[in-house]
Design an enzyme around this catalytic site. Structure first.
Site, PDB file in Angstrom:
ATOM      1  N   ALA A 243       0.308  -1.017  -0.226  1.00 21.95           N
ATOM      2  CA  ALA A 243      -0.255  -0.059  -0.139  1.00 21.95           C
ATOM      3  C   ALA A 243       0.890   1.114  -0.110  1.00 21.95           C
ATOM      4  O   ALA A 243       1.704   1.538   0.690  1.00 21.95           O
ATOM      5  CB  ALA A 243      -1.352  -0.079   0.754  1.00 21.95           C
ATOM      6  N   ASP A 244       0.173   2.810  -0.966  1.00 25.34           N
ATOM      7  CA  ASP A 244       1.493   3.637  -0.612  1.00 25.34           C
ATOM      8  C   ASP A 244       1.068   4.457   0.099  1.00 25.34           C
ATOM      9  O   ASP A 244       1.029   4.961   0.980  1.00 25.34           O
ATOM     10  CB  ASP A 244       0.899   4.149  -2.237  1.00 25.34           C
ATOM     11  CG  ASP A 244       2.505   3.732  -2.743  1.00 25.34           C
ATOM     12  OD1 ASP A 244       3.410   4.467  -3.159  1.00 25.34           O
ATOM     13  OD2 ASP A 244       2.099   2.116  -3.183  1.00 25.34           O
ATOM     14  N   ARG A 245      -1.289   4.351   0.156  1.00 23.42           N
ATOM     15  CA  ARG A 245      -1.828   5.298   1.169  1.00 23.42           C
ATOM     16  C   ARG A 245      -2.929   4.495   1.480  1.00 23.42           C
ATOM     17  O   ARG A 245      -3.273   3.800   0.806  1.00 23.42           O
ATOM     18  CB  ARG A 245      -2.256   6.563   0.576  1.00 23.42           C
ATOM     19  CG  ARG A 245      -2.473   7.231   2.422  1.00 23.42           C
ATOM     20  CD  ARG A 245      -3.249   8.806   1.531  1.00 23.42           C
ATOM     21  NE  ARG A 245      -1.924   9.990   0.919  1.00 23.42           N
ATOM     22  CZ  ARG A 245      -1.503  11.106   1.243  1.00 23.42           C
ATOM     23  NH1 ARG A 245      -2.211  11.166   1.739  1.00 23.42           N
ATOM     24  NH2 ARG A 245      -0.661  11.239   0.866  1.00 23.42           N
ATOM     25  N   ALA A 253      -4.969   2.405  -1.568  1.00 21.52           N
ATOM     26  CA  ALA A 253      -4.114   3.113  -2.732  1.00 21.52           C
ATOM     27  C   ALA A 253      -3.129   2.492  -2.989  1.00 21.52           C
ATOM     28  O   ALA A 253      -1.860   2.251  -1.659  1.00 21.52           O
ATOM     29  CB  ALA A 253      -4.151   4.887  -2.472  1.00 21.52           C
TER      30      ALA A 253
END
Length: 364
Positions: A243-245, A253
Site C-alpha cells: 500500500a502507498d496510502r 491506494a
C-alpha cells in the site's frame, strides 16, 4: 540474505538504481535533498517505505555538510526541504508522515537546551533510527501475515499471488507484502508465489522476480491480464499486496492494477479475488495509514508521463499520436480487503483499523 537497496553510513548515502534492474546493479550516491527528490521522482527508488527513508536520509547527509547560525535558521531550512521532498511523489503517504514527525522533532528540540550543532546531530540520529525500525516493522508484518494465513486458510501449503514490488527493494529491507511471502517460505508454509509483471513500469517482472530468484523462492511470473485465469487454474490461496496510502476507513491506494485483483465483479469473466473466494490482504506499516484521510476519495492519485506507456527503453511501442491515461495508482475499497490489513501491530479488518492503529500508537 535479502537484497540491499539502501546503503547508508553517517554522511554518505547510496541507492540501488532500480531503473536499471535486472540487467545492471548500480548504486548511485545521493548527496543532498535535490538528489533525493530526483531519485524518488524518477523512480530510481520506489515503494512507500523506501521513499520516506531515502528522502529523510538525503536530508541527513545534506545536514551533515551544513552549518547554521541559529536554531531558527536550522528549523526553517529543515521544514523547507521536507516540504519539497513530499512533492516528489505525493500519493505515497510515508514521506508526508516522516516529514511531519521530523518537523515536530526539531520544533520540540528547539527548547531542549541543546546548541544548534547538537540539535542538528540529534535530528540526524533520529533519521538514522528509521532504517532499523523499518526492517523490524517489516519482519513483524511478515510474521503476522504468515501466521494469519496459516491459521485461516485451509490448505496444506499457501499458494500466494502478489502485485508490484514490496520487498527489500521497496523498503529498508525484508519487505511488506513480499515480507509475508518470505515469512511463509522461511517457515516451510509456502508452496508457490505468482507475481504480476505490473505494467507499465514492470516492477513485478524487473524487481519482484529479481528478488524471488535471488532468494530462491518458488515463483512464477504472469502478465497482468492473466490474473483471473491464474486464480482459477493455479489454486491461489491468497493475494497479498502492499500500500502507498491507507485511508482511515481502510480504502487503500496501491500500484495501478491492484483494484482489478480485488474487485468483486458481477460476471465471472471479471478479474475478481472475491469471485474466486480468494482472501485479499494489504500488508503495510502503520506509517502508510493516513488517519487524516477519511476515505479513498480523498487520496490524490499521481499521474505519470504518457511516454511510460508509449515507449520502452526510449523506443516507441505504440501508434504515434495516440492519447494515454497513465495513473500510477488505483484505490481498492475497504470492503474488498477480505483477508485483512497486515501491520506491524497485527492483522485487522478494515473496520477495525483506525481504532487499532490509534491504540497501538498511543501505547508506543
Amino acid at each position: 540474505m535479502s537484497l540491499e537497496a539502501i546503503r547508508y553510513k553517517p554522511g554518505h548515502l547510496e541507492i540501488l538504481n532500480q531503473l536499471l534492474l535486472p540487467h545492471q546493479t548500480i548504486y548511485e550516491t545521493v548527496k543532498n535533498t535535490e538528489d533525493g527528490w530526483q531519485a524518488i521522482r524518477q523512480m530510481k527508488v520506489r515503494g512507500a517505505p523506501a521513499i520516506a527513508i531515502v528522502g529523510s536520509l538525503s536530508l541527513a547527509v545534506e545536514l551533515a555538510t551544513k552549518c547554521f547560525d541559529s536554531k531558527d535558521s536550522l528549523i526553517d531550512w529543515v521544514v523547507a526541504r521536507l516540504d519539497y521532498l513530499v512533492t516528489a511523489r505525493p500519493t505515497a503517504v510515508n514521506m508526508a508522515i516522516a516529514s511531519a514527525k521530523l518537523k515536530k522533532f526539531v520544533k520540540l528540540d528547539k527548547y531542549a537546551g541543546t546548541t544548534t550543532e547538537e540539535m542538528k546531530c540529534c535530528l540526524i540520529a533520529e533519521i538514522e533510527s528509521m532504517l532499523a525500525k523499518d526492517i523490524a516493522d517489516n519482519k513483524a508484518i511478515g510474521s503476522h501475515g504468515a501466521n494469519h494465513m496459516m491459521a485461516n486458510i485451509k490448505a496444506e501449503k499457501i499458494v500466494a499471488m502478489t502485485h508490484c514490488n514490496t520487498g527489500s527493494l521497496a523498503t529498508a529491507g525484508y519487505g511488506t507484502a513480499l515480507g509475508v511471502v518470505r515469512a511463509l517460505h522461511e517457515t516451510g508454509a509456502l508452496e508457490h508465489v505468482y507475481c504480476t509483471e505490473t505494467r507499465p513500469y514492470n516492477q513485478g517482472s524487473r524487481l519482484t522476480a529479481y528478488e524471488l530468484v535471488h532468494d530462491h523462492i518458488p515463483s512464477t511470473l504472469i502478465a497482468d491480464s492473466m490474473v483471473s485465469i491464474a486464480l482459477k487454474e493455479k489454486k491461489v490461496s491468497a493475494i497479498v499486496v502492499g500500500a502507498d496510502r491507507v485511508a482511515a476507513n481502510g480504502d487503500t491506494a496501491n500500484k495501478i492494477g491492484t483494484y482489478q485483483l480485488a474487485i468483486s465483479g458481477k460476471f465471472g469473466n471479471k478479474i475478481s479475488a472475491k469471485y474466486h473466494k480468494v482472501p485479499f490482504y494489504i500488508a503495510a506499516p502503520s506509517t502508510s495509514v493516513d488517519l487524516a484521510c477519511k476515505s479513498g476519495s480523498d487520496i490524490i492519485i499521481e499521474e505519470r508521463p504518457q511516454k511510460e506507456l508509449t515507449h520502452l527503453k526510449g523506443q516507441p511501442i505504440a501508434a504515434a499520436g495516440i492519447d494515454c491515461w497513465n495513473p500510477a495508482f488505483d484505490v481498492t475499497p475497504a470492503d474488498l480487503i477480505t483477508g485483512g490489513i497486515v501491520t506491524e501491530f497485527g492483522v485487522f479488518k478494515p473496520s477495525e483499523l483506525q481504532g487499532k492503529i490509534k491504540k497501538n500508537l498511543s501505547n508506543g
